[in-house]
Structure formats: structure tokens, C-alpha cells
Design a protein around this motif. Sequence first.
Motif, short mmCIF file in Angstrom:
data_model
loop_
_atom_site.label_atom_id
_atom_site.label_comp_id
_atom_site.label_asym_id
_atom_site.label_seq_id
_atom_site.Cartn_x
_atom_site.Cartn_y
_atom_site.Cartn_z
N CYS A 38 0.92 -1.18 0.09
CA CYS A 38 0.00 -0.09 0.06
C CYS A 38 0.83 1.22 -0.04
O CYS A 38 0.69 2.25 -0.69
N ARG A 39 2.09 1.30 0.58
CA ARG A 39 2.95 2.54 0.79
C ARG A 39 3.36 2.73 -0.29
O ARG A 39 3.78 3.80 -1.01
N GLU A 40 3.61 1.56 -1.22
CA GLU A 40 4.37 1.46 -2.72
C GLU A 40 3.45 2.56 -3.36
O GLU A 40 3.89 3.29 -4.36
N TYR A 41 2.04 2.28 -3.20
CA TYR A 41 1.07 2.81 -4.41
C TYR A 41 1.09 4.30 -3.70
O TYR A 41 0.85 5.15 -4.67
N LEU A 42 1.12 4.66 -2.42
CA LEU A 42 0.90 6.17 -1.98
C LEU A 42 1.97 6.68 -2.38
O LEU A 42 2.16 8.04 -2.53
N ASP A 43 3.37 6.14 -2.19
CA ASP A 43 4.68 6.76 -2.74
C ASP A 43 4.75 7.05 -4.17
O ASP A 43 5.75 7.72 -4.67
N GLY A 44 3.79 6.38 -4.91
CA GLY A 44 3.80 6.49 -6.25
C GLY A 44 4.89 5.57 -7.09
O GLY A 44 5.31 5.73 -8.08
N ARG A 45 5.50 4.65 -6.25
CA ARG A 45 6.24 3.53 -6.71
C ARG A 45 5.73 2.26 -7.47
O ARG A 45 6.25 1.87 -8.31
N ARG A 46 4.40 2.18 -7.29
CA ARG A 46 3.42 1.28 -7.96
C ARG A 46 2.18 2.05 -8.49
O ARG A 46 2.10 3.36 -7.93
N GLN A 47 1.82 1.84 -9.55
CA GLN A 47 0.51 2.44 -10.08
C GLN A 47 -0.70 1.31 -10.19
O GLN A 47 -0.19 0.16 -10.67
N PRO A 48 -1.98 1.68 -9.84
CA PRO A 48 -3.09 0.62 -10.09
C PRO A 48 -3.19 0.62 -11.87
O PRO A 48 -2.79 1.56 -12.59
N SER A 49 -3.68 -0.60 -12.10
CA SER A 49 -3.85 -0.87 -13.73
C SER A 49 -4.88 0.03 -14.05
O SER A 49 -5.66 0.66 -13.41
N ASP A 50 -5.04 0.48 -15.42
CA ASP A 50 -6.02 1.01 -16.24
C ASP A 50 -7.26 0.82 -15.65
O ASP A 50 -8.18 1.39 -15.47
N LEU A 51 -7.41 -0.76 -15.76
CA LEU A 51 -8.82 -1.34 -15.40
C LEU A 51 -9.14 -0.85 -14.00
O LEU A 51 -10.40 -0.39 -13.75
N ALA A 52 -8.27 -0.87 -13.06
CA ALA A 52 -8.80 -0.72 -11.59
C ALA A 52 -8.95 0.92 -11.40
O ALA A 52 -9.88 1.24 -10.74
N VAL A 53 -8.42 1.85 -12.38
CA VAL A 53 -8.58 3.33 -12.08
C VAL A 53 -9.94 3.41 -12.95
O VAL A 53 -10.79 4.36 -12.22
N ALA A 54 -10.10 2.60 -13.95
CA ALA A 54 -11.59 2.90 -14.41
C ALA A 54 -12.69 2.59 -13.61
O ALA A 54 -13.64 3.20 -13.50
N LEU A 55 -12.69 1.35 -13.09
CA LEU A 55 -13.64 1.02 -11.91
C LEU A 55 -13.80 2.03 -10.89
O LEU A 55 -14.80 1.99 -10.39
N ALA A 56 -12.50 2.32 -10.12
CA ALA A 56 -12.66 3.12 -9.28
C ALA A 56 -13.15 4.61 -9.58
O ALA A 56 -14.18 5.27 -8.92
N ALA A 57 -13.20 4.89 -10.88
CA ALA A 57 -13.73 6.24 -11.29
C ALA A 57 -15.29 5.95 -11.33
O ALA A 57 -16.12 6.91 -10.92
#
Length: 104
Positions: A38-57
Motif C-alpha cells: 500500500c505504501r508503494e502505491y501511496l509513494d508512487g512507486r506502483r500504479q494501479p492498472s488502467d482497469l482498476a482506475v476506470a472501475l474506481a472512477a
Amino acid sequence: MKERAESNLVEARIRQLENRRGDLWSAAGGAQFAANRCREYLDGRRQPSDLAVALAAIEGVDWVEHYRTRMASRLADAAIAKARAKAISAELRALRGASTDRRG
């Protein structure tokens, strides 16, 4: 005979506690790993997939809040598991001392 039976009970309890302690240390490690992810996502070292971003939106999910909440939960899980494992270690030390005292 009675001392032998008590000794067997203590040994069985020690094995049970050792297994439980191992499970707790495993759970603590898994929770810490999840928190680090989770910290990696918050720090920007990882990015959610395009599909995950679309579903979240579509669902209106706030990614930052989601990962902060998830990270806090996993860190709490890890801390609780570690504390329980340490408490079991103290109980094991006491049981081992008691079983040594009985043997002589």
C-alpha cells in the motif's frame, strides 16, 4: 505417574503455543507485506492498472484514502499479531521453566 502426566500436558501445551506463535509471526509478516505494498502505491512507486482506475472512477473510489485506510489496517494487524506472538513467547518461557523445575 502424576508428574509424568503433568509433564506430558505441559509439553503438549508448549507444542500448541509454538504452532500458534508461528502462525502469528506468519500473519504479522503477511500484514506487513500488504502494508508495504500500500505504501508503494501511496509513494508512487506502483500504479494501479488502467482497469482498476476506470472501475474506481465509476464507483467514485478515492485511491489515496483507500490505500491509506488499507495500510493503517494492515499495520495494526501486524502490530497485534506481533504483540500476541511476544506474549506467547513469554508464556513459553514460563512453561519451559516450570517443566525444567519439575524434572529436577
